[in-house]
Design a protein around this motif. Sequence first.
Motif, PDB file in Angstrom:
ATOM      1  N   PHE A 156       0.846  -1.189   0.000  1.00 34.98           N
ATOM      2  CA  PHE A 156       0.000   0.000   0.000  1.00 34.98           C
ATOM      3  C   PHE A 156       0.884   1.243   0.000  1.00 34.98           C
ATOM      4  CE2 PHE A 156      -2.270   3.368   2.223  1.00 34.98           C
ATOM      5  CZ  PHE A 156      -3.483   3.380   1.561  1.00 34.98           C
ATOM      6  N   ALA A 157       0.659   2.148  -0.931  1.00 30.63           N
ATOM      7  CA  ALA A 157       1.447   3.380  -1.020  1.00 30.63           C
ATOM      8  C   ALA A 157       0.503   4.559  -1.195  1.00 30.63           C
ATOM      9  CB  ALA A 157       2.432   3.320  -2.183  1.00 30.63           C
ATOM     10  N   SER A 158       0.745   5.618  -0.441  1.00 34.79           N
ATOM     11  CA  SER A 158      -0.088   6.815  -0.500  1.00 34.79           C
ATOM     12  C   SER A 158       0.524   7.823  -1.465  1.00 34.79           C
ATOM     13  CB  SER A 158      -0.207   7.443   0.892  1.00 34.79           C
ATOM     14  OG  SER A 158      -0.791   8.727   0.802  1.00 34.79           O
ATOM     15  N   GLY A 159      -0.279   8.249  -2.429  1.00 38.17           N
ATOM     16  CA  GLY A 159       0.201   9.275  -3.348  1.00 38.17           C
ATOM     17  C   GLY A 159       0.481  10.585  -2.641  1.00 38.17           C
ATOM     18  N   ARG A 160      -0.280  10.866  -1.584  1.00 36.65           N
ATOM     19  CA  ARG A 160      -0.060  12.102  -0.828  1.00 36.65           C
ATOM     20  C   ARG A 160       1.300  12.082  -0.139  1.00 36.65           C
ATOM     21  NH1 ARG A 160      -1.397  13.981   4.393  1.00 36.65           N
ATOM     22  NH2 ARG A 160      -2.112  11.894   4.929  1.00 36.65           N
ATOM     23  N   ASN A 161       1.638  10.938   0.463  1.00 36.01           N
ATOM     24  CA  ASN A 161       2.939  10.839   1.123  1.00 36.01           C
ATOM     25  C   ASN A 161       4.086  10.884   0.124  1.00 36.01           C
ATOM     26  OD1 ASN A 161       1.764  10.662   3.638  1.00 36.01           O
ATOM     27  ND2 ASN A 161       1.692   8.430   3.637  1.00 36.01           N
ATOM     28  N   ILE A 162       3.870  10.264  -1.030  1.00 34.97           N
ATOM     29  CA  ILE A 162       4.909  10.312  -2.064  1.00 34.97           C
ATOM     30  C   ILE A 162       5.128  11.751  -2.520  1.00 34.97           C
ATOM     31  CG2 ILE A 162       5.489   9.597  -4.410  1.00 34.97           C
ATOM     32  CD1 ILE A 162       3.993   6.993  -3.859  1.00 34.97           C
ATOM     33  N   LYS A 163       4.028  12.490  -2.682  1.00 40.68           N
ATOM     34  CA  LYS A 163       4.146  13.891  -3.082  1.00 40.68           C
ATOM     35  C   LYS A 163       4.880  14.703  -2.024  1.00 40.68           C
ATOM     36  CE  LYS A 163       1.378  17.965  -4.215  1.00 40.68           C
ATOM     37  NZ  LYS A 163       0.004  18.513  -4.343  1.00 40.68           N
ATOM     38  N   LEU A 164       4.555  14.467  -0.747  1.00 45.69           N
ATOM     39  CA  LEU A 164       5.244  15.183   0.329  1.00 45.69           C
ATOM     40  C   LEU A 164       6.730  14.844   0.351  1.00 45.69           C
ATOM     41  CD1 LEU A 164       2.629  14.849   3.223  1.00 45.69           C
ATOM     42  CD2 LEU A 164       3.128  16.874   1.840  1.00 45.69           C
ATOM     43  N   LEU A 165       7.050  13.568   0.091  1.00 47.17           N
ATOM     44  CA  LEU A 165       8.455  13.163   0.065  1.00 47.17           C
ATOM     45  C   LEU A 165       9.204  13.852  -1.066  1.00 47.17           C
ATOM     46  CD1 LEU A 165      10.757  11.380   1.086  1.00 47.17           C
ATOM     47  CD2 LEU A 165       9.915   9.560  -0.423  1.00 47.17           C
ATOM     48  N   VAL A 166       8.576  13.899  -2.240  1.00 46.29           N
ATOM     49  CA  VAL A 166       9.211  14.564  -3.381  1.00 46.29           C
ATOM     50  C   VAL A 166       9.407  16.051  -3.090  1.00 46.29           C
ATOM     51  CG1 VAL A 166       8.892  15.207  -5.795  1.00 46.29           C
ATOM     52  CG2 VAL A 166       8.354  12.888  -5.051  1.00 46.29           C
ATOM     53  N   GLU A 167       8.394  16.687  -2.493  1.00 49.37           N
ATOM     54  CA  GLU A 167       8.518  18.104  -2.166  1.00 49.37           C
ATOM     55  C   GLU A 167       9.607  18.337  -1.124  1.00 49.37           C
ATOM     56  OE1 GLU A 167       4.642  19.255  -0.949  1.00 49.37           O
ATOM     57  OE2 GLU A 167       3.883  19.518  -3.000  1.00 49.37           O
ATOM     58  N   ASP A 168       9.719  17.424  -0.160  1.00 52.55           N
ATOM     59  CA  ASP A 168      10.759  17.562   0.859  1.00 52.55           C
ATOM     60  C   ASP A 168      12.147  17.433   0.243  1.00 52.55           C
ATOM     61  OD1 ASP A 168      11.630  17.616   3.752  1.00 52.55           O
ATOM     62  OD2 ASP A 168      12.410  15.657   3.173  1.00 52.55           O
ATOM     63  N   ILE A 169      12.314  16.444  -0.633  1.00 55.83           N
ATOM     64  CA  ILE A 169      13.612  16.275  -1.297  1.00 55.83           C
ATOM     65  C   ILE A 169      13.930  17.492  -2.166  1.00 55.83           C
ATOM     66  CG2 ILE A 169      14.880  14.889  -2.982  1.00 55.83           C
ATOM     67  CD1 ILE A 169      13.345  12.450  -1.965  1.00 55.83           C
ATOM     68  N   GLY A 170      12.920  17.969  -2.899  1.00 53.80           N
ATOM     69  CA  GLY A 170      13.137  19.155  -3.726  1.00 53.80           C
ATOM     70  C   GLY A 170      13.502  20.375  -2.897  1.00 53.80           C
ATOM     71  N   GLY A 171      12.846  20.527  -1.739  1.00 50.24           N
ATOM     72  CA  GLY A 171      13.172  21.650  -0.868  1.00 50.24           C
ATOM     73  C   GLY A 171      14.592  21.579  -0.338  1.00 50.24           C
ATOM     74  N   ARG A 172      15.028  20.369   0.020  1.00 51.28           N
ATOM     75  CA  ARG A 172      16.405  20.213   0.506  1.00 51.28           C
ATOM     76  C   ARG A 172      17.417  20.532  -0.594  1.00 51.28           C
ATOM     77  NH1 ARG A 172      16.789  17.245   5.352  1.00 51.28           N
ATOM     78  NH2 ARG A 172      14.772  16.463   6.079  1.00 51.28           N
ATOM     79  N   ILE A 173      17.120  20.077  -1.808  1.00 52.15           N
ATOM     80  CA  ILE A 173      18.034  20.360  -2.922  1.00 52.15           C
ATOM     81  C   ILE A 173      18.106  21.861  -3.183  1.00 52.15           C
ATOM     82  CG2 ILE A 173      18.381  20.045  -5.401  1.00 52.15           C
ATOM     83  CD1 ILE A 173      17.202  17.257  -5.116  1.00 52.15           C
ATOM     84  N   LEU A 174      16.949  22.530  -3.155  1.00 50.95           N
ATOM     85  CA  LEU A 174      16.942  23.976  -3.370  1.00 50.95           C
ATOM     86  C   LEU A 174      17.694  24.702  -2.256  1.00 50.95           C
ATOM     87  CD1 LEU A 174      13.288  24.619  -4.622  1.00 50.95           C
ATOM     88  CD2 LEU A 174      15.399  24.693  -5.952  1.00 50.95           C
ATOM     89  N   THR A 175      17.574  24.203  -1.024  1.00 48.96           N
ATOM     90  CA  THR A 175      18.299  24.827   0.086  1.00 48.96           C
ATOM     91  C   THR A 175      19.805  24.724  -0.116  1.00 48.96           C
ATOM     92  OG1 THR A 175      16.487  24.325   1.611  1.00 48.96           O
ATOM     93  CG2 THR A 175      18.641  24.792   2.577  1.00 48.96           C
ATOM     94  N   VAL A 176      20.254  23.544  -0.542  1.00 51.40           N
ATOM     95  CA  VAL A 176      21.692  23.354  -0.767  1.00 51.40           C
ATOM     96  C   VAL A 176      22.185  24.246  -1.905  1.00 51.40           C
ATOM     97  CG1 VAL A 176      23.445  21.688  -1.480  1.00 51.40           C
ATOM     98  CG2 VAL A 176      21.694  21.023   0.169  1.00 51.40           C
ATOM     99  N   THR A 177      21.450  24.247  -3.019  1.00 51.95           N
ATOM    100  CA  THR A 177      21.880  25.060  -4.157  1.00 51.95           C
ATOM    101  C   THR A 177      21.840  26.551  -3.826  1.00 51.95           C
ATOM    102  OG1 THR A 177      19.611  24.955  -5.019  1.00 51.95           O
ATOM    103  CG2 THR A 177      21.187  23.346  -5.859  1.00 51.95           C
ATOM    104  N   ALA A 178      20.828  26.975  -3.062  1.00 52.61           N
ATOM    105  CA  ALA A 178      20.762  28.385  -2.673  1.00 52.61           C
ATOM    106  C   ALA A 178      21.919  28.752  -1.753  1.00 52.61           C
ATOM    107  CB  ALA A 178      19.430  28.677  -1.988  1.00 52.61           C
ATOM    108  N   SER A 179      22.282  27.843  -0.852  1.00 50.15           N
ATOM    109  CA  SER A 179      23.419  28.104   0.042  1.00 50.15           C
ATOM    110  C   SER A 179      24.714  28.233  -0.752  1.00 50.15           C
ATOM    111  CB  SER A 179      23.537  26.978   1.073  1.00 50.15           C
ATOM    112  OG  SER A 179      22.356  26.876   1.845  1.00 50.15           O
ATOM    113  N   VAL A 180      24.884  27.360  -1.740  1.00 49.14           N
ATOM    114  CA  VAL A 180      26.083  27.446  -2.582  1.00 49.14           C
ATOM    115  C   VAL A 180      26.101  28.767  -3.352  1.00 49.14           C
ATOM    116  CG1 VAL A 180      27.272  26.412  -4.554  1.00 49.14           C
ATOM    117  CG2 VAL A 180      26.308  24.952  -2.771  1.00 49.14           C
ATOM    118  N   ALA A 181      24.932  29.176  -3.862  1.00 45.13           N
ATOM    119  CA  ALA A 181      24.866  30.434  -4.610  1.00 45.13           C
ATOM    120  C   ALA A 181      25.183  31.631  -3.716  1.00 45.13           C
ATOM    121  CB  ALA A 181      23.476  30.590  -5.229  1.00 45.13           C
ATOM    122  N   ILE A 182      24.671  31.616  -2.485  1.00 44.61           N
ATOM    123  CA  ILE A 182      24.951  32.723  -1.564  1.00 44.61           C
ATOM    124  C   ILE A 182      26.436  32.761  -1.208  1.00 44.61           C
ATOM    125  CG2 ILE A 182      24.514  33.581   0.765  1.00 44.61           C
ATOM    126  CD1 ILE A 182      21.656  32.574   0.488  1.00 44.61           C
TER     127      ILE A 182
END
Length: 223
Positions: free
Chosen positions: A71-97
């Motif tokens: 059993f897999a929840s699409g909502r949880n998968i979406k939250l996981l993808v958003e969390d991973i994307g947010g972490r990646i954006l945080t890292v890239t933004a830190s490097v840019a700063i």
Amino acid sequence: MSAEVHQAGVTSSDTTFDLILSIDTVAEKYGTREAFIMQMDLDLPADPAAADAAEELLAEELRAKIPGAVFASGRNIKLLVEDIGGRILTVTASVAIAALLLACLGVGNVVAAGITARGFEFGVIRSVGGAPSVAPRLVLAEITAAGLAAVVVGIALGVHLAWMGVGLYHDLAGLQLALDVPILPTLVGSGGVVIAALLASIPASMSLRRRAPRVLLASGRGG
């Protein structure tokens, strides 16, 4: 195979679930070795905690009635993808700063070297009646022009790379994406670049106000 499931007392936003049965389980229960994926659209409560509880209850019931089901929840998968994307954006933004801060140090050094090399020129301006603020304003104007040029080049390169990414997703993955340039973040970032360049050049440019014309002229042509 798809089904609409409406649980009693559960009303709110729709959520998609995937129910995946292993081939061995399907062969045992249904007499075939074809893989089955059942997708269900559920009406879940708006409260995340209540939605999680409803998902867990449904998962337990499905696992009890269909052994081997995953059993897999699409909502949880979406939250996981958003969390991973947010972490990646945080890292890239830190490097840019960090890169911007290093560039500011470089700008300050370049401005200081330019002032030293053009000391005689600034001394002449002061000697013919120029106000003490003229030379610093000239330096800051040059830095502003350089910052605006960097903004234009950077935006053009960013839009070009984004357009290339849209084309690659379309050609390689078949995804139809649209090129969207965020106006407000672009303006904020552009202003930040120009302001950072000006702040980095202020100490060196303001030092011209404290130098007497004879000191600037004594540096000679070319510093």
